[in-house]
Scaffold this motif. Sequence first.
Motif, PDB file in Angstrom:
ATOM      1  N   LYS A  29       0.846  -1.192   0.000  1.00 45.55           N
ATOM      2  CA  LYS A  29       0.000   0.000   0.000  1.00 45.55           C
ATOM      3  C   LYS A  29       0.881   1.242   0.000  1.00 45.55           C
ATOM      4  O   LYS A  29       2.024   1.215   0.451  1.00 45.55           O
ATOM      5  CB  LYS A  29      -0.920   0.038   1.222  1.00 45.55           C
ATOM      6  CG  LYS A  29      -1.946  -1.074   1.313  1.00 45.55           C
ATOM      7  CD  LYS A  29      -2.840  -0.848   2.529  1.00 45.55           C
ATOM      8  CE  LYS A  29      -3.859  -1.974   2.709  1.00 45.55           C
ATOM      9  NZ  LYS A  29      -3.192  -3.211   3.176  1.00 45.55           N
ATOM     10  N   ALA A  31       0.492   5.256   1.262  1.00 48.66           N
ATOM     11  CA  ALA A  31      -0.245   6.350   1.893  1.00 48.66           C
ATOM     12  C   ALA A  31       0.357   7.663   1.400  1.00 48.66           C
ATOM     13  O   ALA A  31       1.579   7.770   1.232  1.00 48.66           O
ATOM     14  CB  ALA A  31      -0.160   6.258   3.409  1.00 48.66           C
ATOM     15  N   ILE A  50      -5.063   6.451   0.505  1.00 45.74           N
ATOM     16  CA  ILE A  50      -4.407   5.154   0.392  1.00 45.74           C
ATOM     17  C   ILE A  50      -4.576   4.629  -1.032  1.00 45.74           C
ATOM     18  O   ILE A  50      -5.679   4.681  -1.591  1.00 45.74           O
ATOM     19  CB  ILE A  50      -4.989   4.117   1.374  1.00 45.74           C
ATOM     20  CG1 ILE A  50      -4.848   4.589   2.828  1.00 45.74           C
ATOM     21  CG2 ILE A  50      -4.338   2.752   1.177  1.00 45.74           C
ATOM     22  CD1 ILE A  50      -3.436   4.598   3.354  1.00 45.74           C
TER      23      ILE A  50
END
Length: 661
Positions: A29, A31, A50
């Motif tokens: 992921k 951010a 995200i």
Amino acid sequence: MVSRRVIEVEDLTKLALVSDPQISPMADKIAFNITTMSLEEDDYISRIWIYDLRNGELYSLTNGPKDTNLRWSCSGKYIAFTSRRTLKEQEKGSELWVMRLDGGEARLVVKRKTPITQIEWLPGDRRIAMISAAGEFQEDVKIIDRLLFWYNGKGFIHTFRQHLFLVDVQSGDLTQVTSGEIDVNFIAVSTAGDKIAYIAKLDDAKPYIADLFVYNLKSGEHIKLTDSNMDIDFVSWSPDDSKLAFRGHNFRRGTISHRHIYIVPSDGGEVVDLTADIDRNTLNTLNSDVRGPGRSNGPRWVGNYIYFIIHDGGSVNLHRINVDTGKVEAVTKGERSVEAFSAAKSDGVHVVAFTSMNELEPPELYVWKSGLGEKKLTNFNEALLSTLKLSKPINFKFKASDGTLIEGWIMKPPECKGKKVPAVLYIHGGPKTAYGYSFIHEFHLIAAKGYALIYMNPRGSDGYSEEFADIRGHYGERDYQDIMEGVEYVVRNFNFINGDRLGVVGGSYGGYMVNWIVGHTDKFKAAVSMRGISNWFSFYGVSDIGYWFTLDHILGSLEEKPLTKENILKMVNKSPITYAENVKTPLLILHSIEDLRCYYEQALQFFTALKWLGKEVELVLVPKENHDLSRSGKPKHRVERLKQVMKWLDKYLKEKEKART
């Protein structure tokens, strides 16, 4: 087919500013921050988003309005960030918040009356290292006993020091790790979590010197790894914690030296310069007015590679060096500006999350994977850009009179229909910054209003050799020649420019150069000087950087004694106010009242001198703004600044011409 229009002043507030990409520890992921401007609230709104690399899902994690400095916990289960959620609009301070990725509300961990400038998790997800100021406010009378007493964007800092703290995430208990008359500016937690590297400045008289330290959490010992002979701004641990990679320079050419990538054993030893053979900066100094918070782009150590950026000409690209072989290879390529990045490793694959922009598109989010290359992940500004008619800059190069190659760009008005148009020369600040392949809303606006826009990288600029950048002690000489020769080249080679209707605009060093230009030539019919310098002698004693910058940049060396008769005379001779009687060009002086880098007395002095001499001059002062008005000032003030600039240019390059003809 959608009808396109030219860009307007207010379009600045419609852009989404993508910044601070942080890859998760598992590399699954990213951010990042999205910041928007609100004219109604006259403020910036920053939220955390995200991007899930596994399925391409993109979503907003927080609703802001001031959520920045985001960092993943080592397990990837939590994100910590700073905010102002419970603080009133004018209330001083900052807050540390933590939230789970799998749901639940964000939780306030720490509330401080002073800013929290950096946060980093320790393994185990129970503690966070952070930098925050320690000290007491003097709200009324200021009692000052230190040299570095104020700083642009911060105000009076004489009662505060920046220190390293440890925070217990569950209880919110704070432990101050460093103390004394030092300022900690950067921290990095070791892979094992038992040590923290930090960069600190030890001497107010020499704030350009920063040292690297390692703090042992078990023993409480602090080890100094450098010898107070470098400027260091970023550090990263090797995977096995045996070494540190850092970015800095050793004052080869004073404070304009290119930053290199170094490594040093984490328990002390020889400092090795890994990029000694690369005569380019490893810092992004391209100009732009569409950046959000968070520009972390220092060296990142992943496996046996260190990832870093190289600023070459008008481009900034990501590179990596194999620590074992010393081989450097490009990770990204092309005419672009890589803004910030973070890196991780998953199943042997290196994954880099980064933001990048070019001259026609503000920053967006990208990912690069070893063996696969890069992929663009977001298009937050596509809807707006698809409605705009933008001018693609034309790159040009010319040989200066001493044979040196100078690079520049020109933007043709989007709706230029065969007629000659007035032109505006725009000069960057620094002087060691650069123009290139970055998005600048103001440039597109000037072109949209019917002007050809000229901008270039004269001597003193970044992106080229150290020798090219080094004009210390020689302001107003070769840099001025390059600029004027560049204007002559452009007028001669681009037939859509009306060489009789030229304007000049600049900010900071660019403002100084505008002030210098109008005292040395009447070639321009209009001039705008913003946040500039008119008197180096007063700048020496008033600016937050004046007492060392003037020595190095105007007198030529950090070792110079500023108050000798000879050096005072040199400061006077290099000051535009000395040549006020020569000014014939109508000049707009625009300055922020809380600018502590180039204090607004610089504007007052030049305005007073020119007005008393009967020159055509106007002064615009902007309250509650600092040196960064054009980049991070209040939205309404940023819009008003642009309107004032365009009004002045139109008055003298369009309206006066119409009246004459």
